[in-house]
Design an enzyme around this catalytic site. Structure first.
Site, PDB file in Angstrom:
ATOM      1  N   ARG A 162     -32.181  27.395  17.483  1.00  0.00           N
ATOM      2  CA  ARG A 162     -31.918  28.715  16.613  1.00  0.00           C
ATOM      3  C   ARG A 162     -32.790  28.978  15.502  1.00  0.00           C
ATOM      4  O   ARG A 162     -33.281  28.182  14.587  1.00  0.00           O
ATOM      5  CB  ARG A 162     -30.450  28.566  16.165  1.00  0.00           C
ATOM      6  CG  ARG A 162     -30.114  29.849  15.435  1.00  0.00           C
ATOM      7  CD  ARG A 162     -28.700  29.977  15.114  1.00  0.00           C
ATOM      8  NE  ARG A 162     -28.405  28.908  14.171  1.00  0.00           N
ATOM      9  CZ  ARG A 162     -27.046  28.743  13.569  1.00  0.00           C
ATOM     10  NH1 ARG A 162     -26.050  29.249  14.042  1.00  0.00           N
ATOM     11  NH2 ARG A 162     -26.949  27.693  12.620  1.00  0.00           N
ATOM     12  N   THR A 198     -33.475  35.007  12.276  1.00  0.00           N
ATOM     13  CA  THR A 198     -32.908  35.981  13.248  1.00  0.00           C
ATOM     14  C   THR A 198     -31.704  35.371  13.818  1.00  0.00           C
ATOM     15  O   THR A 198     -30.702  36.098  14.434  1.00  0.00           O
ATOM     16  CB  THR A 198     -33.913  36.294  14.423  1.00  0.00           C
ATOM     17  OG1 THR A 198     -34.163  35.067  15.224  1.00  0.00           O
ATOM     18  CG2 THR A 198     -35.080  36.706  13.947  1.00  0.00           C
ATOM     19  N   ASP A 246     -23.717  20.215  10.422  1.00  0.00           N
ATOM     20  CA  ASP A 246     -24.533  20.359  11.646  1.00  0.00           C
ATOM     21  C   ASP A 246     -24.607  19.021  12.491  1.00  0.00           C
ATOM     22  O   ASP A 246     -24.674  17.901  12.094  1.00  0.00           O
ATOM     23  CB  ASP A 246     -26.035  20.442  11.219  1.00  0.00           C
ATOM     24  CG  ASP A 246     -26.994  20.454  12.245  1.00  0.00           C
ATOM     25  OD1 ASP A 246     -27.316  19.568  13.006  1.00  0.00           O
ATOM     26  OD2 ASP A 246     -27.643  21.797  12.451  1.00  0.00           O
ATOM     27  N   ASP A 303     -27.612  16.886  13.256  1.00  0.00           N
ATOM     28  CA  ASP A 303     -27.890  15.852  12.036  1.00  0.00           C
ATOM     29  C   ASP A 303     -27.133  14.785  11.590  1.00  0.00           C
ATOM     30  O   ASP A 303     -27.599  13.849  11.410  1.00  0.00           O
ATOM     31  CB  ASP A 303     -28.081  16.994  10.937  1.00  0.00           C
ATOM     32  CG  ASP A 303     -29.203  17.788  10.776  1.00  0.00           C
ATOM     33  OD1 ASP A 303     -30.160  17.467  11.345  1.00  0.00           O
ATOM     34  OD2 ASP A 303     -29.122  18.913   9.888  1.00  0.00           O
TER      35      ASP A 303
END
Length: 210
Positions: A105, A109, A201, A204
């Site tokens: 990602r 944006t 996340d 992560d």
């Protein structure tokens, strides 16, 4: 499976998910819990697999017994975090074919950028289960499903750990024919596109990276 969103509210799923949400849960603990919870939610996403009968011999007699019908399933991991769910589902369906869609990602944006795509042959003849722990904006997930359909897939399911309402709406708009199975529908996305309350996340936390 006809409904677009299924939330697996089994007590063991919800208990393990709570442990995964806790910020003090270690990387090893998070990874193990993800594998365990993927076993449980995989039961739901495979609930309506077609069966056929074959003749077998038990120690006592001959019988007609059910086995999975058709070509082997295709499990598609949306990299990198999808691998955590993939491992658990493979424990249940070790003969499944496996593919990978590499998307990241763009932080500016929030749009998906493709960097890898390798999937099994004859997707049109297989039940395809795409796995990614987080359905956040839905942009990467929708893009991954686009790629799978371009490769021939027609019978697709999407399996995730957490979903945000925005992601579910995006997927329903882009792919109304793809049912979603998740352990929880959380409240919202924050300004950075992370699921709230969420669990941070997933990649992560699974791999111990930042």
């Amino acid at each position: 499976m006809t409904q677009h969103l299924t939330v697996v509210d089994h007590p063991l799923v919800q208990h393990k998910l709570t442990l995964m949400r806790k910020k003090e849960t270690s990387t090893a603990g998070f990874r193990q819990l993800l594998r365990e919870i993927s076993h449980l939610i995989a039961y739901e996403v495979t609930r309506d697999l077609p069966l056929t009968d074959v003749s077998i011999d038990t120690p006592l007699t001959e019988m007609d017994a059910p086995v999975l019908k058709g070509k082997k399933l295709a499990l598609i991991s949306i990299l990198r975090a999808g691998n955590g769910l993939l491992d658990g589902v493979l424990d249940l369906i070790p003969s499944a074919r496996v593919g990978f869609v590499g998307l990241y990602r763009d932080e500016e944006t929030l749009k998906p950028v493709q960097y890898y795509f390798k999937v099994p042959k004859e997707l049109e003849d297989r039940r395809v289960i795409a796995v990614d722990p987080m359905l956040a904006t839905g942009n990467s997930s929708a893009a991954a499903i686009d790629l799978l359909k371009e490769a021939g897939a027609t019978d697709i399911r999407f399996l995730c750990l957490l979903a945000a309402p925005e992601g579910v709406a995006r997927m329903k708009e882009a792919h109304p024919d793809v049912p979603i199975v998740t352990a929880a529908l959380d409240k919202r996305l924050n300004e950075k596109g992370y699921i709230v309350p969420g669990l941070g996340d997933a990649g992560d936390r699974m791999f111990g990276t930042k």
